[in-house]
Design an enzyme around this catalytic site. Structure first.
Site, PDB file in Angstrom:
ATOM      1  CD  GLU A   6      -2.846  -1.171   0.023  1.00  0.00           C
ATOM      2  OE1 GLU A   6      -3.415  -0.116  -0.308  1.00  0.00           O
ATOM      3  OE2 GLU A   6      -2.975  -2.248  -0.595  1.00  0.00           O
ATOM      4  CG  ASP A  37       9.803  12.966 -29.274  1.00  0.00           C
ATOM      5  OD1 ASP A  37       9.980  12.377 -30.347  1.00  0.00           O
ATOM      6  OD2 ASP A  37      10.557  12.884 -28.293  1.00  0.00           O
TER       7      ASP A  37
END
Ligand code: ADE
Length: 290
Positions: free
Chosen positions: A136, A193
């Protein structure tokens, strides 16, 4: 590739390239950093990647790194002590005095979005330390403690939850590595890009083609073989606008209208976009043909 505690003090030395330390309970998960672009950058001395096994700093017989959460609930939380010892050891292995303190990169689905802009910012740093967590997450006090001494960036690679931060580290390291000078052969390689800063900022890259000129009955757009650089650049930009309009209309809506020239505006108009009162583009009817 894994290092045990007590490594010598030689980090961030000039000429060794950008230094990346990764502390993980699955060092082998980072093995892909030995191949392809990142592997070559390491071999060329442009990147100094060091992967450390967190369990080396967990001293009980089972090398325990997790425990139950205070307050109850499902899952386990990573204990602060092994992280503290590991990070102290990694920090101590850097140059003394440090040229520039490292940035601590904490992958977490609760973090700020990892974007191309963030990749550029990280690529400008000489030293990054990644802390991929399992379970977690890591006891909050670890981020608080190091956040008082270092820049800490909690980053998410997307709105989904993975089993751990190792895959996000692979993603972030690859995105950062390809921006480092010398890693891609050609300094122009990332100019177009998607998400790159510069003339195409905020637009997705359009389609690309290579030989043969005909494949399964499909040719390539005539303009690309015309040899006419101006027309090719214009076509690419129109395709970028078209693709962005179709798949990421949020990027058009959020774009600075000053980024669009007269021809862009005509293309956007044909795609159903109209400038609003603030100049930003919106699409009155979303059911326009792409
Ligand atoms: N760890 C688990 N899921 C993640 C995500 N989406 N981004 C970064 N770290 C994570």
């Amino acid at each position: 590739m894994t290092e045990e505690p007590g490594g010598q003090r030689d980090g961030n030395a000039p000429g060794r390239g950008t230094r990346l330390d990764i502390v993980t309970i699955f060092p082998e998960y980072l093995d892909p950093l030995g191949v392809s672009l990142v592997g070559k950058a390491r071999a060329a001395g442009l990147l100094d990647v060091r992967v450390h096994d967190l369990r080396a700093w967990a001293h009980d017989r089972h090398h325990t790194v997790d425990d139950t959460p205070y307050g109850g609930g499902p899952g386990m939380v990573m204990k602060p002590e092994p992280w503290g010892e590991a990070l102290d050891a990694v920090l101590a292995s850097g140059p003394e005095p440090p040229d520039r303190p490292p940035v601590l990169v904490v992958p977490t689905p609760s973090g700020r979005p990892f974007t191309q802009q963030v990749a550029h910012e990280l690529a400008a740093e000489p030293w990054l330390i990644f802390t991929p967590a399992r379970y977690e997450g890591i006891d909050r006090r670890v981020v608080e403690h190091y956040g008082a001494r270092l820049e800490v960036r909690e980053l998410s690679i997307g709105d989904y939850v993975l089993a751990g931060g190792e895959a996000p580290v692979l993603v972030m390291v690859e995105a950062v590595a390809r921006l480092l000078p010398g890693v891609l052969g050609n300094a122009q390689s990332h100019r177009d890009d998607s998400f790159a800063p510069g003339p195409m900022a905020g637009l997705l890259e359009g389609p690309v083609y290579t030989k043969p000129p005909e494949w399964r009955g499909r040719g390539v757009p005539e303009v690309l073989v015309s040899g006419h650089h101006g027309r090719i650049a214009r076509w690419r930009r129109d395709e970028a606008l078209r693709r962005t309009s179709g798949t990421r209309p949020d990027l058009i809506e959020g774009a600075d209208p000053a980024a669009f020239d007269k021809h862009d505006r005509a293309t956007l108009s044909a795609l159903g976009w109209r400038p609003g009162p603030d100049g930003r583009f919106g699409r009155p009817s979303a059911d326009v043909e792409e």
